[in-house]
Design an enzyme around this catalytic site. Structure first.
Site, PDB file in Angstrom:
ATOM      1  N   ASN A  19       0.860  -1.185   0.000  1.00  0.00           N
ATOM      2  CA  ASN A  19       0.000   0.000   0.000  1.00  0.00           C
ATOM      3  C   ASN A  19       0.899   1.238   0.000  1.00  0.00           C
ATOM      4  O   ASN A  19       1.510   1.561   1.017  1.00  0.00           O
ATOM      5  CB  ASN A  19      -0.893  -0.031   1.251  1.00  0.00           C
ATOM      6  CG  ASN A  19      -1.722   1.231   1.409  1.00  0.00           C
ATOM      7  OD1 ASN A  19      -1.871   2.011   0.472  1.00  0.00           O
ATOM      8  ND2 ASN A  19      -2.271   1.434   2.604  1.00  0.00           N
ATOM      9  N   TRP A  20       0.959   1.903  -1.141  1.00  0.00           N
ATOM     10  CA  TRP A  20       1.875   3.041  -1.265  1.00  0.00           C
ATOM     11  C   TRP A  20       1.326   4.294  -0.577  1.00  0.00           C
ATOM     12  O   TRP A  20       2.027   5.298  -0.473  1.00  0.00           O
ATOM     13  CB  TRP A  20       2.136   3.357  -2.744  1.00  0.00           C
ATOM     14  CG  TRP A  20       2.878   2.282  -3.491  1.00  0.00           C
ATOM     15  CD1 TRP A  20       3.279   1.068  -2.998  1.00  0.00           C
ATOM     16  CD2 TRP A  20       3.314   2.329  -4.859  1.00  0.00           C
ATOM     17  NE1 TRP A  20       3.931   0.366  -3.985  1.00  0.00           N
ATOM     18  CE2 TRP A  20       3.968   1.113  -5.132  1.00  0.00           C
ATOM     19  CE3 TRP A  20       3.201   3.278  -5.880  1.00  0.00           C
ATOM     20  CZ2 TRP A  20       4.520   0.820  -6.382  1.00  0.00           C
ATOM     21  CZ3 TRP A  20       3.738   2.994  -7.130  1.00  0.00           C
ATOM     22  CH2 TRP A  20       4.404   1.774  -7.374  1.00  0.00           C
ATOM     23  N   LYS A  21       0.072   4.264  -0.177  1.00  0.00           N
ATOM     24  CA  LYS A  21      -0.574   5.430   0.459  1.00  0.00           C
ATOM     25  C   LYS A  21      -0.393   6.676  -0.417  1.00  0.00           C
ATOM     26  O   LYS A  21      -0.350   6.564  -1.646  1.00  0.00           O
ATOM     27  CB  LYS A  21      -0.040   5.634   1.879  1.00  0.00           C
ATOM     28  CG  LYS A  21      -0.076   4.358   2.712  1.00  0.00           C
ATOM     29  CD  LYS A  21       0.114   4.609   4.183  1.00  0.00           C
ATOM     30  CE  LYS A  21       0.237   3.283   4.904  1.00  0.00           C
ATOM     31  NZ  LYS A  21       0.098   3.401   6.343  1.00  0.00           N
ATOM     32  N   HIS A 110      -9.662   0.919   4.949  1.00  0.00           N
ATOM     33  CA  HIS A 110      -8.358   1.093   5.612  1.00  0.00           C
ATOM     34  C   HIS A 110      -8.551   2.043   6.798  1.00  0.00           C
ATOM     35  O   HIS A 110      -9.296   3.019   6.712  1.00  0.00           O
ATOM     36  CB  HIS A 110      -7.330   1.654   4.628  1.00  0.00           C
ATOM     37  CG  HIS A 110      -5.933   1.622   5.167  1.00  0.00           C
ATOM     38  ND1 HIS A 110      -5.481   2.538   6.094  1.00  0.00           N
ATOM     39  CD2 HIS A 110      -4.904   0.767   4.949  1.00  0.00           C
ATOM     40  CE1 HIS A 110      -4.229   2.237   6.404  1.00  0.00           C
ATOM     41  NE2 HIS A 110      -3.857   1.178   5.731  1.00  0.00           N
ATOM     42  N   GLU A 112      -6.861   4.379   7.979  1.00  0.00           N
ATOM     43  CA  GLU A 112      -6.587   5.803   7.748  1.00  0.00           C
ATOM     44  C   GLU A 112      -7.800   6.476   7.105  1.00  0.00           C
ATOM     45  O   GLU A 112      -8.089   7.645   7.364  1.00  0.00           O
ATOM     46  CB  GLU A 112      -5.316   5.962   6.893  1.00  0.00           C
ATOM     47  CG  GLU A 112      -4.072   5.676   7.733  1.00  0.00           C
ATOM     48  CD  GLU A 112      -2.859   5.209   6.968  1.00  0.00           C
ATOM     49  OE1 GLU A 112      -2.831   5.301   5.726  1.00  0.00           O
ATOM     50  OE2 GLU A 112      -1.916   4.731   7.626  1.00  0.00           O
ATOM     51  N   GLU A 182      -5.563  -5.314  10.654  1.00  0.00           N
ATOM     52  CA  GLU A 182      -4.563  -4.274  10.882  1.00  0.00           C
ATOM     53  C   GLU A 182      -4.847  -3.569  12.198  1.00  0.00           C
ATOM     54  O   GLU A 182      -5.697  -2.662  12.253  1.00  0.00           O
ATOM     55  CB  GLU A 182      -4.632  -3.246   9.750  1.00  0.00           C
ATOM     56  CG  GLU A 182      -4.295  -3.827   8.402  1.00  0.00           C
ATOM     57  CD  GLU A 182      -3.722  -2.755   7.492  1.00  0.00           C
ATOM     58  OE1 GLU A 182      -2.551  -2.882   7.127  1.00  0.00           O
ATOM     59  OE2 GLU A 182      -4.416  -1.782   7.213  1.00  0.00           O
ATOM     60  N   GLY A 188       2.090   2.157  10.728  1.00  0.00           N
ATOM     61  CA  GLY A 188       2.967   3.307  10.553  1.00  0.00           C
ATOM     62  C   GLY A 188       3.642   3.750  11.844  1.00  0.00           C
ATOM     63  O   GLY A 188       4.199   4.841  11.915  1.00  0.00           O
ATOM     64  N   SER A 228       3.288  -2.190  10.232  1.00  0.00           N
ATOM     65  CA  SER A 228       4.753  -2.070  10.390  1.00  0.00           C
ATOM     66  C   SER A 228       5.506  -3.358  10.063  1.00  0.00           C
ATOM     67  O   SER A 228       6.485  -3.687  10.727  1.00  0.00           O
ATOM     68  CB  SER A 228       5.095  -1.589  11.805  1.00  0.00           C
ATOM     69  OG  SER A 228       4.509  -0.324  12.053  1.00  0.00           O
ATOM     70  N   GLY A 249       2.742  -1.235   4.325  1.00  0.00           N
ATOM     71  CA  GLY A 249       2.738   0.190   3.972  1.00  0.00           C
ATOM     72  C   GLY A 249       4.151   0.667   3.698  1.00  0.00           C
ATOM     73  O   GLY A 249       4.703   0.465   2.622  1.00  0.00           O
ATOM     74  N   GLY A 250       4.768   1.277   4.714  1.00  0.00           N
ATOM     75  CA  GLY A 250       6.077   1.917   4.565  1.00  0.00           C
ATOM     76  C   GLY A 250       7.110   1.085   3.824  1.00  0.00           C
ATOM     77  O   GLY A 250       7.783   1.581   2.913  1.00  0.00           O
TER      78      GLY A 250
HETATM   79  C1  PEP Z   1      -0.832  -0.094   5.855  1.00  0.00           C
HETATM   80  O1  PEP Z   1      -0.697   0.837   5.100  1.00  0.00           O
HETATM   81  O2  PEP Z   1      -1.856  -0.770   5.780  1.00  0.00           O
HETATM   82  C2  PEP Z   1       0.214  -0.403   6.820  1.00  0.00           C
HETATM   83  C3  PEP Z   1       0.125  -1.493   7.530  1.00  0.00           C
HETATM   84  O3  PEP Z   1       1.276   0.488   6.936  1.00  0.00           O
HETATM   85  P1  PEP Z   1       2.688   0.239   7.660  1.00  0.00           P
HETATM   86  O4  PEP Z   1       3.223  -1.062   7.114  1.00  0.00           O
HETATM   87  O5  PEP Z   1       3.518   1.400   7.275  1.00  0.00           O
HETATM   88  O6  PEP Z   1       2.413   0.148   9.116  1.00  0.00           O
END
Ligand code: PEP
Length: 266
Positions: A19-21, A110, A112, A182, A188, A228, A249-250
């Site tokens: 997930n590039w957000k 999601h 966010e 999640e 994040g 994460s 994500g990251g």
């Molecule tokens: C996500 O974007 O769903 C996520 C889990 O991000 P991260 O891996 O950065 O925590």
């Protein structure tokens, strides 16, 4: 029910999603997908694993073209869509528009978006309807806040989110879905849920799906963990019986780290 039966587990491919957000403009997105392509050409993707990448809307067409032209072995994903198919919804993008770009997976709910865009469980459900109506697969995101976990409400909250998004659908439909667990406190933040915590909640999700749609759907549905994830944590998480993939994500913004996660030995 849990996913411990080896035969049952063997029937579920692992899905690792990046997930590039709100990162990577279309120039940067092209470079990232080209780096991924070059690395995956050398290393390959382990058998039984599938990869999806979820760029922002403005990069989708560019990334789609690169993936299709160079036959990069990843599925195209999106991060959200609107629940209506067209009309006066300024700034929104419909599921139909995404399907025309050969998007295969769309995130729904999601955390966010639940937090920053006010998406309710009812809106998430409507998005799941819209995504399914266009022949794409939703990745339905569920998870609890730190306060809910501390208050002992995590399981109840996650079960409620699963029921609100999925109830009333056929066993076949539910079996074809992806659910991402999640924990919001791990997204994040650099905090990863322990393997035991991730396994326990993914088993709860599978149990709720068994209640909703029967054992066949529960055996078939794929449940990801997200929060994460790193190349170091990926393998132990993927080895857990009820974890069928990762939502990253990251670490998905760095081709080398993402490929290490995709290839992490379980
Ligand atoms: C996500 O974007 O769903 C996520 C889990 O991000 P991260 O891996 O950065 O925590």
């Amino acid at each position: 029910m849990t996913g411990t039966d080896p035969a049952e587990r063997a029937g579920r491919s692992v899905l690792v999603s990046g997930n590039w957000k709100m990162n990577e403009n279309h120039f940067e997105g092209l470079r990232l997908v080209q780096e991924l392509a070059a690395m995956l050409r050398v290393t390959g993707i382990p058998e039984g694993r599938e990869v999806s990448i979820h760029p922002p809307f403005t990069s989708l067409r560019t990334v789609q073209t690169a993936v299709e032209t160079d036959r990069v072995p990843v599925a195209l994903g999106a991060q959200t869509c609107h629940h209506e198919q067209r009309g006066a919804f300024t700034g929104e993008v419909s599921a139909e528009m995404l399907a025309k770009l050969n998007v295969a997976y769309v995130l729904a709910g999601h955390s966010e978006r639940r937090t920053f865009c006010g998406e309710t469980d009812a809106v998430v459900r409507a998005k799941v309807d819209a995504i399914l109506s266009q022949g794409m697969r939703p990745i339905v995101c569920v998870g609890e806040t730190l306060d809910q976990r501390r208050g002992g409400e995590a399981e109840e909250r996650v079960r409620r989110q699963v029921v609100d998004a999925l109830s009333g659908r056929s066993s076949e439909t539910i079996g074809g879905l992806v659910v991402a667990y999640e924990p919001i406190w791990a997204i994040g933040t650099g905090e990863t849920a322990s393997v035991d915590d991730a396994q326990q909640m993914c088993a709860v999700i599978r149990d709720e799906i068994a209640k909703l749609a029967g054992p066949g759907a529960a055996a078939a549905v794929r449940i990801q963990y997200g929060g994460s994830v790193t190349p170091e944590s990926a393998g132990p998480l993927l080895a857990a019986d009820d974890v069928d993939g990762l939502l990253v994500g990251g670490a998905s913004l760095d081709a080398e780290r993402f490929v290490a996660i995709v290839r992490a030995p379980a």
